[in-house]
Design an enzyme around this catalytic site. Structure first.
Site, PDB file in Angstrom:
ATOM      1  N   SER A  41     -87.978 -17.600  -1.835  1.00 42.92           N
ATOM      2  CA  SER A  41     -86.951 -17.203  -0.882  1.00 42.92           C
ATOM      3  C   SER A  41     -85.706 -18.075  -0.951  1.00 42.92           C
ATOM      4  O   SER A  41     -85.201 -18.543   0.064  1.00 42.92           O
ATOM      5  CB  SER A  41     -87.544 -17.268   0.540  1.00 42.92           C
ATOM      6  OG  SER A  41     -86.728 -16.568   1.428  1.00 42.92           O
ATOM      7  N   ALA A  43     -81.601 -18.703  -2.281  1.00 40.78           N
ATOM      8  CA  ALA A  43     -80.390 -17.879  -2.250  1.00 40.78           C
ATOM      9  C   ALA A  43     -79.823 -17.749  -3.657  1.00 40.78           C
ATOM     10  O   ALA A  43     -78.905 -18.481  -4.025  1.00 40.78           O
ATOM     11  CB  ALA A  43     -79.376 -18.507  -1.313  1.00 40.78           C
ATOM     12  N   CYS A  45     -77.968 -15.544  -4.803  1.00 43.16           N
ATOM     13  CA  CYS A  45     -76.560 -15.132  -4.746  1.00 43.16           C
ATOM     14  C   CYS A  45     -75.637 -16.332  -4.518  1.00 43.16           C
ATOM     15  O   CYS A  45     -74.433 -16.254  -4.764  1.00 43.16           O
ATOM     16  CB  CYS A  45     -76.352 -14.103  -3.641  1.00 43.16           C
ATOM     17  SG  CYS A  45     -77.478 -12.717  -3.765  1.00 43.16           S
ATOM     18  N   TYR A 434     -58.501  -1.469  16.356  1.00 43.89           N
ATOM     19  CA  TYR A 434     -57.147  -1.849  15.925  1.00 43.89           C
ATOM     20  C   TYR A 434     -56.487  -2.810  16.894  1.00 43.89           C
ATOM     21  O   TYR A 434     -56.461  -2.588  18.096  1.00 43.89           O
ATOM     22  CB  TYR A 434     -56.253  -0.613  15.767  1.00 43.89           C
ATOM     23  CG  TYR A 434     -54.784  -0.965  15.792  1.00 43.89           C
ATOM     24  CD1 TYR A 434     -54.267  -1.794  14.783  1.00 43.89           C
ATOM     25  CD2 TYR A 434     -53.941  -0.552  16.809  1.00 43.89           C
ATOM     26  CE1 TYR A 434     -52.937  -2.180  14.810  1.00 43.89           C
ATOM     27  CE2 TYR A 434     -52.606  -0.932  16.836  1.00 43.89           C
ATOM     28  CZ  TYR A 434     -52.109  -1.750  15.836  1.00 43.89           C
ATOM     29  OH  TYR A 434     -50.806  -2.141  15.866  1.00 43.89           O
TER      30      TYR A 434
HETATM   31  P1  FAD Z   1     -85.716 -11.792  -7.521  1.00 47.27           P
HETATM   32  O1  FAD Z   1     -85.012 -12.157  -6.293  1.00 47.27           O
HETATM   33  O2  FAD Z   1     -85.124 -12.189  -8.834  1.00 47.27           O
HETATM   34  O3  FAD Z   1     -87.185 -12.355  -7.429  1.00 47.27           O
HETATM   35  C1  FAD Z   1     -88.128 -12.115  -8.412  1.00 47.27           C
HETATM   36  C2  FAD Z   1     -89.033 -13.315  -8.546  1.00 47.27           C
HETATM   37  O4  FAD Z   1     -90.234 -12.901  -9.145  1.00 47.27           O
HETATM   38  C3  FAD Z   1     -88.449 -14.384  -9.450  1.00 47.27           C
HETATM   39  O5  FAD Z   1     -88.221 -15.581  -8.734  1.00 47.27           O
HETATM   40  C4  FAD Z   1     -89.508 -14.543 -10.550  1.00 47.27           C
HETATM   41  O6  FAD Z   1     -89.740 -15.901 -10.866  1.00 47.27           O
HETATM   42  C5  FAD Z   1     -90.740 -13.955  -9.915  1.00 47.27           C
HETATM   43  N1  FAD Z   1     -91.674 -13.394 -10.893  1.00 47.27           N
HETATM   44  C6  FAD Z   1     -91.412 -12.516 -11.893  1.00 47.27           C
HETATM   45  N2  FAD Z   1     -92.535 -12.220 -12.566  1.00 47.27           N
HETATM   46  C7  FAD Z   1     -93.523 -12.911 -11.973  1.00 47.27           C
HETATM   47  C8  FAD Z   1     -94.921 -13.026 -12.217  1.00 47.27           C
HETATM   48  N3  FAD Z   1     -95.510 -12.331 -13.194  1.00 47.27           N
HETATM   49  N4  FAD Z   1     -95.647 -13.828 -11.427  1.00 47.27           N
HETATM   50  C9  FAD Z   1     -95.072 -14.528 -10.411  1.00 47.27           C
HETATM   51  N5  FAD Z   1     -93.749 -14.464 -10.135  1.00 47.27           N
HETATM   52  C10 FAD Z   1     -92.997 -13.667 -10.901  1.00 47.27           C
HETATM   53  N6  FAD Z   1     -76.835  -9.489  -5.358  1.00 47.27           N
HETATM   54  C11 FAD Z   1     -75.975  -9.116  -4.404  1.00 47.27           C
HETATM   55  O7  FAD Z   1     -76.192  -8.083  -3.770  1.00 47.27           O
HETATM   56  N7  FAD Z   1     -74.871  -9.873  -4.101  1.00 47.27           N
HETATM   57  C12 FAD Z   1     -74.595 -11.031  -4.758  1.00 47.27           C
HETATM   58  O8  FAD Z   1     -73.603 -11.705  -4.464  1.00 47.27           O
HETATM   59  C13 FAD Z   1     -75.473 -11.435  -5.793  1.00 47.27           C
HETATM   60  N8  FAD Z   1     -75.230 -12.559  -6.492  1.00 47.27           N
HETATM   61  C14 FAD Z   1     -76.126 -12.959  -7.448  1.00 47.27           C
HETATM   62  C15 FAD Z   1     -75.877 -14.128  -8.147  1.00 47.27           C
HETATM   63  C16 FAD Z   1     -76.775 -14.563  -9.105  1.00 47.27           C
HETATM   64  C17 FAD Z   1     -76.487 -15.815  -9.864  1.00 47.27           C
HETATM   65  C18 FAD Z   1     -77.960 -13.819  -9.364  1.00 47.27           C
HETATM   66  C19 FAD Z   1     -78.947 -14.278 -10.382  1.00 47.27           C
HETATM   67  C20 FAD Z   1     -78.199 -12.638  -8.680  1.00 47.27           C
HETATM   68  C21 FAD Z   1     -77.285 -12.199  -7.715  1.00 47.27           C
HETATM   69  N9  FAD Z   1     -77.497 -11.016  -7.018  1.00 47.27           N
HETATM   70  C22 FAD Z   1     -76.612 -10.624  -6.062  1.00 47.27           C
HETATM   71  C23 FAD Z   1     -78.653 -10.152  -7.315  1.00 47.27           C
HETATM   72  C24 FAD Z   1     -79.790 -10.408  -6.359  1.00 47.27           C
HETATM   73  O9  FAD Z   1     -80.064 -11.763  -6.325  1.00 47.27           O
HETATM   74  C25 FAD Z   1     -80.990  -9.620  -6.834  1.00 47.27           C
HETATM   75  O10 FAD Z   1     -80.661  -8.253  -6.814  1.00 47.27           O
HETATM   76  C26 FAD Z   1     -82.203  -9.818  -5.947  1.00 47.27           C
HETATM   77  O11 FAD Z   1     -82.564 -11.169  -5.895  1.00 47.27           O
HETATM   78  C27 FAD Z   1     -83.386  -9.006  -6.508  1.00 47.27           C
HETATM   79  O12 FAD Z   1     -84.529  -9.266  -5.767  1.00 47.27           O
HETATM   80  P2  FAD Z   1     -85.954  -9.130  -6.449  1.00 47.27           P
HETATM   81  O13 FAD Z   1     -86.942  -9.502  -5.410  1.00 47.27           O
HETATM   82  O14 FAD Z   1     -86.062  -7.845  -7.133  1.00 47.27           O
HETATM   83  O15 FAD Z   1     -85.944 -10.228  -7.622  1.00 47.27           O
END
Ligand code: FAD
Length: 556
Positions: A41, A43, A45, A434
């Site tokens: 959990s 950040a 972003c 507004y």
């Molecule tokens: P994630 O949040 O990536 O979480 C997936 C997790 O699963 C990872 O930590 C990974 O380690 C874990 N995992 C994968 N496979 C396994 C496994 N087999 N076993 C155990 N753990 C595993 N979105 C926005 O809307 N606005 C923004 O400003 C924005 N900025 C961003 C900036 C950056 C640098 C990045 C990288 C992303 C940004 N995003 C933004 C995108 C946003 O962070 C993602 O869309 C969001 O986090 C996706 O959530 P998720 O749960 O699908 O994946």
């Protein structure tokens, strides 16, 4: 009754959101979250802003810890544990504790996959050289800052002009690096139409960022003797060579579907996990959410990959609701997004003109440049606003905006309008808050609706910025109705000039056998001129967005 066992793979946006919701729905459930990385959990972003120093303290990125999630939600959160395989028949997963190397199994009643998407690393020669970084998790950001600390000033090459690439370009520039962005497409930010992305090109260049557009990386070479590049010499397909002390690879992301694929779950044509509108995979005991899944684009109906935090969080909640017996649906995505690029904000929702054209969806495009708030109140700045709508019903199909102030608010209103299925007639009628510091009595969203209504009513026909280059003077005249002072600062070549306030008296100067495309600065006075001309029997079209849109869209 036996407590339900919910296992969650991935403990960040979608996974953590699902876990917390699950606990709120079922106090008895056993909920285990497996996270491969060292943090849950966090950040993601916020990572670019940590690299740039705007977020100074790493702890601010760590929104929750396994301990805090245990205390508040009684979750069993296991960091540095990777789920290796799913035994669907036996409803078990095999997990590796990455610290000890020990493998073990856990049984589930329901399994939720939120593994996210991994940064792309295409097989470009030299891509694995030191000093090349992708950005996904906190340790990536720490590695980048550690590398930069040894090199306070230097040359950064950011490969990829998407959201993360541009945020990183801004933040590296903030740290004092000379930044070049390399983008294979002719524009940054692919979800935007080219004339809207052009505002960002202007801003990036004005801030001293070098843009290499329409050029891709051919190879990363080691620096030759005498070259001081600490990372690589980035060789572009055009032959251009860029010395880089640090390279950020922001080439997009690929859904992490290996686990799902090996378990035989259905994978879509775009490479994401296929789910139904309850976020359930092809196995009824397995759910999937976030960057790893394909979702429906709500405008085109096509499958889409939308790696954004909002959808991942909401899908996590929806999946948990369904797992615990409620009926919740994810209807699809509008792709609503926002980012800051130096002093500009760019935001979009719904379909772009490019997408509508590709999908063969009939549409009209309208540009306008209203002030962010009432012009008489200090500090108003123009917003470049584009809306797309259906030519028959006026239903809103998409919107994009770029400006210094008030962009996020307008796009969020338009995103809400899209979701509600509103038409441009509804936009004209929206009652929005507004007062002079915040908006105008006719808000930009109202103005967009009113301007679109004028088109649908047949009061005015539109010409687009990209038509200007192909105009045949034998059939078409370009008329500029701005003031002489405005014209002196620049004009569309080949246009004739009659200021709006003189137009009525000078109609005899205009041809009746040719179409007249009228422009002003933003498209409003040219609309007035079009009304005047058509009522006097001329064939006129309004250049939507007028000189501002046309000028910005011209190659630098
Ligand atoms: P994630 O949040 O990536 O979480 C997936 C997790 O699963 C990872 O930590 C990974 O380690 C874990 N995992 C994968 N496979 C396994 C496994 N087999 N076993 C155990 N753990 C595993 N979105 C926005 O809307 N606005 C923004 O400003 C924005 N900025 C961003 C900036 C950056 C640098 C990045 C990288 C992303 C940004 N995003 C933004 C995108 C946003 O962070 C993602 O869309 C969001 O986090 C996706 O959530 P998720 O749960 O699908 O994946």
């Amino acid at each position: 009754m036996k407590a339900k066992r919910l296992l969650i793979v991935g403990g960040v946006a979608g996974g953590a959101s699902a876990a917390a919701r699950a606990r709120r729905l079922d106090e008895q459930a056993q909920i285990i979250v497996f996270e491969r990385g060292p943090h849950v959990s966090f950040a993601n972003c916020g990572l670019p802003y940590f690299v740039g120093g705007e977020i100074a303290d790493k702890s601010a990125l760590l929104v929750q810890t396994p301990a805090s999630l245990h205390t508040r939600f009684n979750l069993d959160v296991r960091c540095s544990q990777e789920v290796l395989a799913i035994d669907r028949a036996g409803r078990r997963v095999r997990v590796r504790d990455l610290a000890s190397g020990r493998d073990y199994e856990e049984a589930y009643d329901a399994l939720l996959l939120s593994p996210g998407a991994a940064p792309l690393r295409p097989p470009i020669p030299g891509i694995e050289r030191p000093g090349h970084f992708t950005l996904r998790i906190v340790p990536d950001a720490e590695e980048i800052t550690a590398w930069l600390e040894e090199m306070p000033k230097g040359r950064a090459v950011v490969v990829g002009g998407g959201y993360i690439g541009l945020e990183m370009a801004e933040q590296l520039h903030r740290r004092g690096l000379a930044v070049t962005v390399v983008e294979a497409l002719p524009q940054v930010l692919a979800p935007f139409d080219p004339e809207m992305a052009a505002w960002l090109h202007q801003e990036l260049r004005a801030q001293g960022v070098t843009l290499c557009l329409g050029d891709a990386v051919a190879a990363f070479e080691p620096p030759a003797p005498g070259q001081s590049a600490r990372a690589s010499v980035v060789v572009l397909k055009s032959g251009r060579r860029l010395e880089a002390d640090v390279v950020i690879l922001a080439l997009g992301v690929r859904p992490e579907t290996e686990l799902a694929r090996r378990a035989g779950l259905e994978i879509g044509a775009l490479g994401g996990i296929r789910v139904n509108d309850r976020m359930q995979t092809s196995d009824p005991h397995i759910w999937a959410v976030g960057d790893a899944v394909e979702v429906r684009d709500r405008v085109t109906g096509a499958w889409a990959l939308i790696p954004l935090a909002g959808p991942a969080n909401r899908q996590g909640r929806i999946a948990a609701d369904n797992i615990f017996g409620r009926d919740a649906r994810y209807e699809g995505t509008w792709g609503t997004a926002v980012l800051r690029v130096f002093s500009l904000t760019a935001a979009c929702t719904g379909a772009s003109e490019k997408t509508l054209r590709q999908a063969g969806i009939p549409h009209l495009a309208l540009h306008l440049h209203p002030g962010s708030h009432a012009g008489y109140y200090p500090g108003a700045t123009p917003i470049a606003l584009k809306i797309l709508f259906a030519p028959d019903t006026g239903k809103l199909l998409g919107a994009q905006a770029v400006g210094r102030d008030g962009v996020d608010k307008r796009i969020d209103v338009l995103a809400t309008a899209l979701q509600a299925g509103l038409t441009v007639h509804d936009l004209a009628d929206l009652e929005l808050a507004y007062a002079p510091p915040f908006g105008s009595a006719k808000d930009p969203v109202n103005l967009a609706g009113m301007a679109a209504q004028n088109v649908l009513a047949g009061d005015v026909r539109l010409a687009q910025w990209h038509e200007v280059a192909g105009i045949d003077p034998a059939t078409t005249v370009l008329l500029d109705v701005r003031t002489p002072a405005e014209r002196q600062k620049g004009f569309i070549p080949g246009s004739i000039h009659i200021p709006l306030d003189e137009l009525r008296a000078r109609l005899a100067e205009l041809p009746r056998d040719r179409e007249i495309i009228v422009s002003c600065q933003s498209g409003q006075r040219s609309y007035f001129a079009c009304r005047l001309l058509t009522q006097h029997g001329f064939r006129a079209r309004n250049l939507t967005g007028s000189y501002r849109t046309w000028k910005t869209a011209q190659p630098a």
